[in-house]
Design an enzyme around this catalytic site. Sequence first.
Site, PDB file in Angstrom:
ATOM      1  N   LYS A 187      -8.529  -0.789   0.896  1.00  0.00           N
ATOM      2  CA  LYS A 187      -8.962  -2.087   1.625  1.00  0.00           C
ATOM      3  C   LYS A 187     -10.155  -1.850   2.437  1.00  0.00           C
ATOM      4  O   LYS A 187     -11.125  -2.695   2.092  1.00  0.00           O
ATOM      5  CB  LYS A 187      -7.717  -2.369   2.676  1.00  0.00           C
ATOM      6  CG  LYS A 187      -8.017  -3.760   3.295  1.00  0.00           C
ATOM      7  CD  LYS A 187      -7.160  -3.731   4.539  1.00  0.00           C
ATOM      8  CE  LYS A 187      -7.527  -3.051   5.560  1.00  0.00           C
ATOM      9  NZ  LYS A 187      -6.922  -3.244   6.962  1.00  0.00           N
ATOM     10  N   ASP A 204      -4.969  -7.297   3.323  1.00  0.00           N
ATOM     11  CA  ASP A 204      -4.306  -6.823   4.652  1.00  0.00           C
ATOM     12  C   ASP A 204      -2.857  -7.525   4.709  1.00  0.00           C
ATOM     13  O   ASP A 204      -2.570  -8.108   3.946  1.00  0.00           O
ATOM     14  CB  ASP A 204      -5.234  -6.998   5.728  1.00  0.00           C
ATOM     15  CG  ASP A 204      -5.281  -8.477   6.221  1.00  0.00           C
ATOM     16  OD1 ASP A 204      -5.049  -9.145   5.462  1.00  0.00           O
ATOM     17  OD2 ASP A 204      -5.766  -8.481   7.268  1.00  0.00           O
TER      18      ASP A 204
END
Length: 219
Positions: free
Chosen positions: A120, A145
């Site tokens: 991420k 997320d």
Amino acid sequence: MNKEKRHEMLSRLRANNPHPTTELNFSSPFELLIAVILSAQATDVSVNKATDKLYPVANTPEAIYALGIDGLKEYIKTIGLFNSKTKNVIETCRILIEDHGSVVPENREALEALPGVGRKTANVVLNTAFGWLKDNKGKYFIAVDTHIQRVANRTGYAKGKTVEETERNIIKNTPNKTEFMYDLHHWLILHGRYTCIARNPRCGSCIIEDLCDYKDKTE
């Protein structure tokens, strides 16, 4: 949600926010990298409060590394998990200095090799700092997320039990990728942060409510 609804959803989000960006404060790829590392399980607001004090004093790998663990900790001790994050940031700075000439690499593998940097974080840096739509292997990517995971699944845009599965399905389901992929992360995360919130989503003020598959819409 079908292809036509997805296209309309993205078109509305773009019209509402033509030039979205991260809410983290940064002025260089290095500042963004450190801010994203610090933002894990913390709010952007709390990170900005810390980096607004840190960056005027130290905003390069050399300067932060020179602070040492005890020195850096004084600036970020208000952020969750600050002990482990302090160690990760110091070690990241060391690796950047010794292995990358103090330059943040534009390479997924090199980014993910840094302490505290997962997929991420690497995706955010590649997209936001360097403007990438595809990684160095030529594959589209998007940083997923908890907000994006929720919005994608709740609206029906892309289903996935894990962030990896959701990322794959977001990419698969996104129409006109060259048109939408660059800003998609920010549109979805901001929508999840302020409208499609975890509890009591604000469906009545949502600009894509009529396109959304969520069955338990609120007033």
